[in-house]
Structures are given as structure tokens and as C-alpha cells.
Design a protein around this motif. Structure first.
Motif, short mmCIF file in Angstrom:
data_model
loop_
_atom_site.label_atom_id
_atom_site.label_comp_id
_atom_site.label_asym_id
_atom_site.label_seq_id
_atom_site.Cartn_x
_atom_site.Cartn_y
_atom_site.Cartn_z
N VAL A 46 -1.56 -1.71 41.05
CA VAL A 46 -1.68 -2.49 42.28
C VAL A 46 -2.72 -1.91 43.24
O VAL A 46 -2.55 -0.79 43.74
CB VAL A 46 -0.32 -2.55 43.01
N THR B 81 -1.60 -5.46 48.70
CA THR B 81 -0.36 -5.42 49.51
C THR B 81 -0.66 -5.72 50.96
O THR B 81 0.07 -6.46 51.62
CB THR B 81 0.31 -4.05 49.35
N SER C 105 5.11 1.65 39.53
CA SER C 105 4.01 1.03 40.27
C SER C 105 2.99 2.10 40.65
O SER C 105 3.35 3.15 41.17
CB SER C 105 4.56 0.35 41.52
N SER D 180 -0.94 -7.98 37.53
CA SER D 180 -1.04 -6.51 37.64
C SER D 180 -0.05 -5.77 36.76
O SER D 180 -0.08 -4.55 36.72
CB SER D 180 -0.94 -6.02 39.10
N ASP E 250 -0.29 2.71 42.92
CA ASP E 250 -1.17 2.26 44.00
C ASP E 250 -2.58 2.75 43.71
O ASP E 250 -2.79 3.93 43.44
CB ASP E 250 -0.72 2.82 45.35
N CYS E 251 -3.55 1.84 43.82
CA CYS E 251 -4.94 2.17 43.54
C CYS E 251 -5.81 1.86 44.75
O CYS E 251 -5.63 0.83 45.40
CB CYS E 251 -5.44 1.36 42.34
N ASP E 252 -6.75 2.74 45.02
CA ASP E 252 -7.65 2.55 46.16
C ASP E 252 -8.91 1.78 45.79
O ASP E 252 -9.52 1.17 46.66
CB ASP E 252 -8.05 3.91 46.75
N ARG F 137 -4.16 -1.20 46.70
CA ARG F 137 -3.51 -1.15 48.02
C ARG F 137 -3.89 -2.34 48.89
O ARG F 137 -3.06 -2.85 49.63
CB ARG F 137 -3.88 0.14 48.74
#
Length: 160
Positions: free
Chosen positions: A120, A125, A81, A107, A83-85, A122
Motif C-alpha cells: 500500500v 490512504t 500490510s 494491492s 506501507d510504501c513511500d 501511503r
């Protein structure tokens, strides 16, 4: 040895472990090829001198690429996974890792080596865990219609 040195994820490849490790290292920041081990003797899926194991670091985490042969393949039961900003990050990783568009959903992508990834944002979430369960439901329902997550669209769904 630190506690971080005790655990590494080992990924099984069919002879292309070094190629995969180099691809991943080039894609992610804070990444490196740490060691390449060549087989000291023939083994069931290779010969003396072949690359047997590649130890590498992705985003500061340890991995191994084992050239174990054709006996085992990746399944969606395990994924990495990311995490993308920003939407730009989502777009970049999605474009680089997606090699099987027919298997994409919510995703998830599958790369050219068969490994599954979740790209994904952030904010997704955060919104899925919102105490306003109606808002979280709208976000979930919007996400379920997407292959690549569109941050603006899930934020719009959150607003109603």
C-alpha cells in the motif's frame, strides 16, 4: 519484559517455516532471525530435531513461524500490510511477494507460502481519507481497477 515483548504474530507453516522466515528477513529492513527451536521429541507433523519454531523480527516487529503441518493453511482473512513511500518500493515488494497473480486485486498479493500481503502506497490512504469525498471516490474507483497500485494513476484520479 517490555510490553513489546508480550505479543508476537504466529504464522503456521507446513514444514517450510524457516525458509519463509529467511525469505521475509532478507526482503525487509530492520529484520532478523532471532531463534530457531528444534523439536525435542516427535510431534504430529514432525520428528525429533526438526525445526519446530522460528522466532524472527520483521521491520522491528516480532513473528513466529511454526512448522505445524498440513492441517491449516493461510486465507485472505489475514494479511500483512506494507506501507510504501514510493512507486519503487511498491514495485519491489510486489515483485518479491507476488506468486499467485490470479489472486491479486487492489494491492493484495499472495506469496509462495500462501500468505497474503497488502502493498500500500501511503499516499493512497491519505487520498482515500481526503475530506473531498468526490476525490476520495475517484481514487477508490481507480484503485479497484488495479492489481498493483500505480501511484501516478491514483494521483491523477484524485485530480479528476
Amino acid at each position: 519484559m517490555t510490553i513489546e515483548d508480550k505479543l508476537a504474530t504466529c504464522l503456521w507453516f507446513d514444514g517450510n517455516g524457516e525458509e519463509a522466515a529467511r525469505f521475509y528477513v532478507d526482503l525487509f529492513p530492520d529484520s532478523s532471525i532471532d531463534r530457531i527451536m528444534h523439536a525435542p521429541a516427535d510431534y504430529p507433523s514432525g520428528s525429533t530435531g526438526n525445526v519446530l519454531l522460528v522466532e524472527f523480527t520483521l521491520c522491528g516487529r516480532r513473528f513466529q513461524a511454526l512448522n505445524g503441518g498440513p492441517n491449516f493453511t493461510f486465507t485472505e482473512a489475514i494479511s500483512l500490510s506494507v506501507d510504501c513511500d514510493t512507486q519503487e518500493e511498491v514495485d519491489r515488494y510486489h515483485a518479491a511477494l507476488s506468486a499467485h497473480p490470479e489472486s491479486e486485486a487492489c494491492s493484495w498479493v499472495k506469496d509462495r507460502f500462501g500468505l497474503s500481503w497488502q502493498i500500500v502506497p501511503r499516499i493512497m490512504t491519505v487520498l482515500l481519507n481526503d475530506p473531498d469525498r468526490a476525490k476520495a471516490k475517484r481514487v477508490m474507483e481507480a484503485m479497484m481497477t488495479m492489481k498493483k497500485i500505480d501511484i501516478a494513476a491514483i494521483e491523477a484520479a484524485a485530480r479528476g
